[in-house]
Design a protein around this motif. Structure first.
Motif, PDB file in Angstrom:
ATOM      1  N   ASP A  83      40.609 -39.972  13.887  1.00  0.00           N
ATOM      2  CA  ASP A  83      41.982 -39.566  13.594  1.00  0.00           C
ATOM      3  C   ASP A  83      42.966 -40.548  14.211  1.00  0.00           C
ATOM      4  O   ASP A  83      42.657 -41.294  15.118  1.00  0.00           O
ATOM      5  CB  ASP A  83      42.268 -38.124  14.006  1.00  0.00           C
TER       6      ASP A  83
ATOM      7  N   PHE B  21      42.155 -34.588  13.342  1.00  0.00           N
ATOM      8  CA  PHE B  21      41.005 -33.700  13.379  1.00  0.00           C
ATOM      9  C   PHE B  21      41.381 -32.481  14.186  1.00  0.00           C
ATOM     10  O   PHE B  21      41.795 -32.597  15.340  1.00  0.00           O
ATOM     11  CB  PHE B  21      39.804 -34.416  13.996  1.00  0.00           C
TER      12      PHE B  21
ATOM     13  N   GLY C 108      32.006 -39.552  11.915  1.00  0.00           N
ATOM     14  CA  GLY C 108      33.275 -38.856  11.694  1.00  0.00           C
ATOM     15  C   GLY C 108      34.450 -39.803  11.543  1.00  0.00           C
ATOM     16  O   GLY C 108      34.520 -40.854  12.181  1.00  0.00           O
TER      17      GLY C 108
ATOM     18  N   TYR D  43      40.338 -31.194   8.980  1.00  0.00           N
ATOM     19  CA  TYR D  43      41.320 -32.265   9.116  1.00  0.00           C
ATOM     20  C   TYR D  43      42.650 -31.852   8.500  1.00  0.00           C
ATOM     21  O   TYR D  43      42.676 -31.045   7.572  1.00  0.00           O
ATOM     22  CB  TYR D  43      40.850 -33.524   8.386  1.00  0.00           C
TER      23      TYR D  43
END
Length: 175
Positions: free
Chosen positions: A83, A138, A80, A144
């Motif tokens: 962020d 996120f 992932g 997002y």
């Protein structure tokens, strides 16, 4: 006297006001995990946002714009996209940065860039990006919220995106 005041006001404008600004609401986004540095503390990603249709090489086949940012993120569990707020940089060893773009002798671009195709009958125009900021958050819903503002020599580009970001592992053989 009004003409003099107007002339002074125009001459006092900052350079930022003279740089054309283009804003795009991206229709899709993807992240490509490229691996980590030797110690495993920095994860490398390419974040792509697009408004318009692209081919498999992310070149526009319709009018629109694409943004490709070479991100340097903290290494994380899984693929992932981490962020945070990323700022432009000349190096790739610092987390929460993206690599500036640079024209190469063969007219390709190394690092981050924006590609614009104003009309399908015209070729793509490429702009290496420099200073700017990318905010990647996120959300609780699994999507997002991405807001990017970057500058090239002659333009400022703003991209916004909200939704899922598929992450592809480019470290796997055959990819």
């Amino acid at each position: 006297m009004v003409a003099v005041a107007a002339l002074l006001a125009v001459s006092a404008c900052s350079k930022e006001m003279l740089v054309p600004r283009a804003e795009y609401d991206a229709e899709w986004a993807a992240a490509y995990f490229l691996g980590t540095d030797g110690p495993g503390s920095v994860g490398y990603y390419r974040l792509s946002l697009a408004q318009g249709r692209t081919d498999e090489d992310l070149a526009l086949v319709s009018s629109g714009a694409v943004l490709n940012l070479q991100l340097n993120a903290p290494a994380a569990e899984g693929l992932g996209l981490p962020d945070g707020t990323y700022r432009g940089s000349t190096g790739s060893e610092t987390t929460f940065t993206y690599n500036y773009g640079e024209m190469q002798p063969d007219n390709s671009i190394a690092g981050s860039y924006v590609g614009i195709r104003p009309d399908v009958s015209k070729p793509m125009q490429y702009y290496p990006v420099g200073d700017g900021e990318a905010s990647i958050v996120f959300g609780k819903d699994g999507g997002y919220e991405i807001h990017v503002r970057v500058r090239s020599e002659s333009r400022t580009f703003v991209f916004k995106y909200g939704g899922p970001v598929e992450t592809y592992d480019c470290t796997e053989p055959g990819l």
